[in-house]
Design a protein around this motif. Sequence first.
Motif, PDB file in Angstrom:
ATOM      1  N   ASP A 188       0.861  -1.169   0.000  1.00  0.00           N
ATOM      2  CA  ASP A 188       0.000   0.000   0.000  1.00  0.00           C
ATOM      3  C   ASP A 188       0.900   1.221   0.000  1.00  0.00           C
ATOM      4  OD1 ASP A 188      -2.371  -1.492   2.314  1.00  0.00           O
ATOM      5  OD2 ASP A 188      -2.226  -1.624   0.128  1.00  0.00           O
TER       6      ASP A 188
ATOM      7  N   ILE B 108      -3.273   5.020  -0.543  1.00  0.00           N
ATOM      8  CA  ILE B 108      -4.013   4.408  -1.636  1.00  0.00           C
ATOM      9  C   ILE B 108      -3.416   3.045  -1.934  1.00  0.00           C
ATOM     10  CG2 ILE B 108      -2.560   5.309  -3.509  1.00  0.00           C
ATOM     11  CD1 ILE B 108      -5.190   5.947  -5.027  1.00  0.00           C
TER      12      ILE B 108
ATOM     13  N   SER C  98      -4.340  -0.626  -6.878  1.00  0.00           N
ATOM     14  CA  SER C  98      -5.553  -0.797  -7.675  1.00  0.00           C
ATOM     15  C   SER C  98      -6.308   0.517  -7.851  1.00  0.00           C
ATOM     16  CB  SER C  98      -6.469  -1.814  -6.990  1.00  0.00           C
ATOM     17  OG  SER C  98      -6.876  -1.319  -5.724  1.00  0.00           O
TER      18      SER C  98
ATOM     19  N   GLU D 284      -7.945   1.794  -5.406  1.00  0.00           N
ATOM     20  CA  GLU D 284      -9.010   1.743  -4.415  1.00  0.00           C
ATOM     21  C   GLU D 284      -8.502   2.224  -3.054  1.00  0.00           C
ATOM     22  OE1 GLU D 284     -11.591  -2.057  -5.973  1.00  0.00           O
ATOM     23  OE2 GLU D 284      -9.747  -2.443  -4.844  1.00  0.00           O
ATOM     24  N   SER D 285      -9.474   2.418  -2.165  1.00  0.00           N
ATOM     25  CA  SER D 285      -9.179   2.705  -0.758  1.00  0.00           C
ATOM     26  C   SER D 285      -8.279   3.916  -0.579  1.00  0.00           C
ATOM     27  CB  SER D 285      -8.540   1.477  -0.089  1.00  0.00           C
ATOM     28  OG  SER D 285      -9.380   0.356  -0.203  1.00  0.00           O
TER      29      SER D 285
ATOM     30  N   SER E 195      -3.359   9.528  -6.245  1.00  0.00           N
ATOM     31  CA  SER E 195      -3.714   8.673  -7.375  1.00  0.00           C
ATOM     32  C   SER E 195      -2.511   7.826  -7.765  1.00  0.00           C
ATOM     33  CB  SER E 195      -4.183   9.509  -8.560  1.00  0.00           C
ATOM     34  OG  SER E 195      -3.150  10.357  -9.021  1.00  0.00           O
TER      35      SER E 195
END
Length: 126
Positions: A33, A51, A54, A56-57, A71
């Motif tokens: 992560d 983030i 992927s 996500e999250s 991003s």
Amino acid sequence: QVHLVESGGGVVQAGGSLRLSCAASGRGFSTYDMAWYRQAPGKEREFVASIMWSGESAYYANSVKGRFTISVDNSKSTVYLQMNILKPEDTAIYYCNANTDYAEFVQRLGVEYEYWGQGTQVTVFS
């Protein structure tokens, strides 16, 4: 080892924008992560945003929510931090962070649970 190289810091007037980049490379980096932290003079390092590769999250510190956007670009193995409406209190060294709590992965590859970049200075003047 995972290598993280930040860029994009600079000096900007309050209300302006900057985009930080963190280029990641090395063994198994896409399993980690990703996050941005910052450290202002005389203060402890604090979380800014995180983030997953992927996309996500995405999570943000309350102090930057609505102004900063994190991003990823998997084709470039790069994580970005778009910083808008900058304030003098955003002045700090910004660090890219890769982290995991996946013990089997760490043990199997012989890597660390966490890596840091060298940091990039952001200065916002009023």
